[in-house]
Scaffold this motif. Structure first.
Motif, PDB file in Angstrom:
ATOM      1  N   ALA A 148       7.824-148.520  82.581  1.00  0.00           N
ATOM      2  CA  ALA A 148       8.925-149.184  83.279  1.00  0.00           C
ATOM      3  C   ALA A 148      10.092-149.507  82.350  1.00  0.00           C
ATOM      4  N   GLU A 149       9.798-149.966  81.137  1.00  0.00           N
ATOM      5  CA  GLU A 149      10.875-150.364  80.223  1.00  0.00           C
ATOM      6  C   GLU A 149      11.759-149.178  79.853  1.00  0.00           C
ATOM      7  N   ARG A 150      11.134-148.059  79.490  1.00  0.00           N
ATOM      8  CA  ARG A 150      11.897-146.869  79.133  1.00  0.00           C
ATOM      9  C   ARG A 150      12.646-146.324  80.345  1.00  0.00           C
ATOM     10  N   ARG A 151      12.001-146.344  81.502  1.00  0.00           N
ATOM     11  CA  ARG A 151      12.652-145.850  82.721  1.00  0.00           C
ATOM     12  C   ARG A 151      13.927-146.639  83.013  1.00  0.00           C
ATOM     13  N   GLU A 152      13.855-147.948  82.905  1.00  0.00           N
ATOM     14  CA  GLU A 152      15.024-148.779  83.180  1.00  0.00           C
ATOM     15  C   GLU A 152      16.147-148.496  82.189  1.00  0.00           C
ATOM     16  N   LEU A 153      15.791-148.247  80.928  1.00  0.00           N
ATOM     17  CA  LEU A 153      16.796-147.902  79.925  1.00  0.00           C
ATOM     18  C   LEU A 153      17.464-146.575  80.268  1.00  0.00           C
ATOM     19  N   LEU A 154      16.659-145.595  80.683  1.00  0.00           N
ATOM     20  CA  LEU A 154      17.200-144.288  81.041  1.00  0.00           C
ATOM     21  C   LEU A 154      18.129-144.388  82.248  1.00  0.00           C
ATOM     22  N   GLU A 155      17.774-145.208  83.204  1.00  0.00           N
ATOM     23  CA  GLU A 155      18.629-145.374  84.382  1.00  0.00           C
ATOM     24  C   GLU A 155      19.973-145.987  83.996  1.00  0.00           C
ATOM     25  N   GLN A 156      19.963-146.883  83.032  1.00  0.00           N
ATOM     26  CA  GLN A 156      21.217-147.460  82.555  1.00  0.00           C
ATOM     27  C   GLN A 156      22.080-146.407  81.866  1.00  0.00           C
ATOM     28  N   GLN A 157      21.445-145.455  81.191  1.00  0.00           N
ATOM     29  CA  GLN A 157      22.192-144.386  80.533  1.00  0.00           C
ATOM     30  C   GLN A 157      22.907-143.500  81.546  1.00  0.00           C
ATOM     31  N   ILE A 158      22.298-143.306  82.714  1.00  0.00           N
ATOM     32  CA  ILE A 158      22.966-142.553  83.775  1.00  0.00           C
ATOM     33  C   ILE A 158      24.179-143.329  84.278  1.00  0.00           C
ATOM     34  N   LYS A 159      23.973-144.614  84.550  1.00  0.00           N
ATOM     35  CA  LYS A 159      25.042-145.430  85.116  1.00  0.00           C
ATOM     36  C   LYS A 159      26.228-145.553  84.163  1.00  0.00           C
ATOM     37  N   SER A 160      25.944-145.602  82.865  1.00  0.00           N
ATOM     38  CA  SER A 160      27.017-145.750  81.879  1.00  0.00           C
ATOM     39  C   SER A 160      27.725-144.435  81.586  1.00  0.00           C
ATOM     40  N   GLY A 161      27.118-143.310  82.000  1.00  0.00           N
ATOM     41  CA  GLY A 161      27.698-142.013  81.710  1.00  0.00           C
ATOM     42  C   GLY A 161      27.276-141.460  80.366  1.00  0.00           C
ATOM     43  N   GLU A 162      26.394-142.167  79.674  1.00  0.00           N
ATOM     44  CA  GLU A 162      25.933-141.714  78.360  1.00  0.00           C
ATOM     45  C   GLU A 162      25.166-140.404  78.458  1.00  0.00           C
ATOM     46  N   ARG A 163      24.373-140.262  79.530  1.00  0.00           N
ATOM     47  CA  ARG A 163      23.598-139.040  79.738  1.00  0.00           C
ATOM     48  C   ARG A 163      23.694-138.627  81.201  1.00  0.00           C
ATOM     49  N   SER A 164      23.468-137.349  81.451  1.00  0.00           N
ATOM     50  CA  SER A 164      23.571-136.846  82.816  1.00  0.00           C
ATOM     51  C   SER A 164      22.303-137.147  83.606  1.00  0.00           C
ATOM     52  N   PHE A 165      22.458-137.116  84.908  1.00  0.00           N
ATOM     53  CA  PHE A 165      21.320-137.324  85.803  1.00  0.00           C
ATOM     54  C   PHE A 165      20.237-136.281  85.547  1.00  0.00           C
ATOM     55  N   LYS A 166      20.649-135.032  85.404  1.00  0.00           N
ATOM     56  CA  LYS A 166      19.680-133.960  85.199  1.00  0.00           C
ATOM     57  C   LYS A 166      18.920-134.156  83.894  1.00  0.00           C
ATOM     58  N   ASP A 167      19.623-134.500  82.838  1.00  0.00           N
ATOM     59  CA  ASP A 167      19.000-134.696  81.529  1.00  0.00           C
ATOM     60  C   ASP A 167      17.978-135.828  81.570  1.00  0.00           C
ATOM     61  N   VAL A 168      18.373-136.946  82.150  1.00  0.00           N
ATOM     62  CA  VAL A 168      17.475-138.103  82.228  1.00  0.00           C
ATOM     63  C   VAL A 168      16.282-137.806  83.129  1.00  0.00           C
TER      64      VAL A 168
END
Length: 332
Positions: free
Chosen positions: A70-90
């Motif tokens: 859960a912790e890593r998943r939530e971090l990855l979701e924040q990366q999508i929202k911030s534009g740091e990484r793409s949806f496909k990549d995450v």
């Protein structure tokens, strides 16, 4: 993957299939009749899956129990929202983190997932009234199909079309790989989508009537659809309802699918009285022509080309991420 518009065979009133043991399927209430009400207008339903038909997110259940946690998943979701990484990549990282055979992974979903207590009754209503029901999801089709098979039974599940990404899952569970609808870097070929729109010319269903489009959702990924339906249902108290209120978009709130069934019945009867199933639906929304074109041609709905720019980040976060990255480059 085709979107269903074909008629489904009727089933006896009240017969919805037995539940396998140990599944969280709340008792169904039968306060709303499910028989055919005899109206002529073609109705086509499109619905979100996670948070709408089921209360939990299927991917989250798997990632938290057998993947990145859960912790890593939530971090990855924040990366999508911030534009740091793409949806496909995450998404590829999250699905790739799973190391569990498909059947074993489904065990945790059987224990965790909870279906809307009135969905089975609503599905019976759709079948008896020849209303095609299509699931639209950013999840993996094999996972969603297995969930529906278990909670509804394979016969009833087969009458629901699923528009989602496919997947390659190894037998030993060492590899879970999404197979994107498009092979572009973002998982979506915009040029192909535009070409498909040009090919989709007809607004009419096979019998010459103009269908009424219903969309059912709950959250961020459903926001663009709010503008592209004749009738919109939003689960009470969640982000889609908030968005509709903020942007003054007409919608009908619901707590369970029994509420949706009651309202659709009223709408169908009202339309029958006013139009007798001919011409425009009483709730006609020109933006819903997108769905009508798609459903009449049995095509996969890819409506990014006609989605307002301010809405695209919610349904197409990979595109939003790309735009954010481009903005960052220009700012340097």
């Amino acid at each position: 993957m085709a979107v269903s518009t074909a008629k489904a065979p009727s089933i006896p009133n009240g017969v919805i299939g037995a539940n396998p043991e140990n599944l969280k399927a709340p008792k169904v209430s039968y306060g709303v009749p499910t028989e055919n009400i005899g109206t002529k207008r073609k109705i086509i339903c499109f619905s979100d899956f996670d948070g709408t038909i089921f209360m939990q997110d299927t991917g989250h259940v798997l990632f938290d129990a057998h993947g990145c946690g859960a912790e890593r998943r939530e971090l990855l979701e924040q990366q999508i929202k911030s534009g740091e990484r793409s949806f496909k990549d995450v998404s590829e990282e999250m699905w790739g983190s799973l190391k569990v055979p498909f059947d074993d992974g489904f065990d945790v979903m059987k224990q965790t997932l909870e279906i809307d207590r009135d969905f089975k009754q609503f599905h019976e209503f759709c079948i008896n009234n020849d209303i095609p029901f299509n699931v639209i999801s950013a999840g993996l089709k094999p996972v969603l199909r297995r969930v529906l098979d278990q909670f509804l039974g394979e016969t009833l599940s087969s009458q629901i079309d699923i528009v989602a990404n496919d997947a390659q899952i190894s037998e030993d569970g060492s590899e879970w790989k999404p197979i994107w609808r498009h092979e572009s870097e973002l998982g979506h070929d915009k040029a192909l989508s535009i070409a498909e729109y040009r090919d989709a010319a007809s607004l009419e269903s096979e019998d010459g009537t103009i269908p009424m489009i219903v969309f059912i959702g709950d959250g961020l990924s459903d926001l663009p659809a709010a503008r592209h339906a004749d009738v919109l249902f939003a689960r009470k108290g969640l982000r889609l309802e908030e968005y509709c209120i903020e942007h003054k978009i007409a919608y009908i709130p619901f707590e369970t699918f029994a509420d949706i069934q009651r309202e659709i019945t009223k709408i169908m009867k009202k339309d029958e009285e006013k139009t007798h199933g001919k011409g425009m639906p009483t709730n006609y929304n020109p933006r819903a022509n997108l769905w009508r074109r798609i459903s009449s041609k049995n095509q996969i709905p890819k409506y990014i080309a006609q989605t307002p720019k301010e809405d695209r980040m919610f349904l197409w976060p990979e595109t939003f991420s790309e735009l954010k990255q481009m903005e960052a480059l220009h700012a340097q």
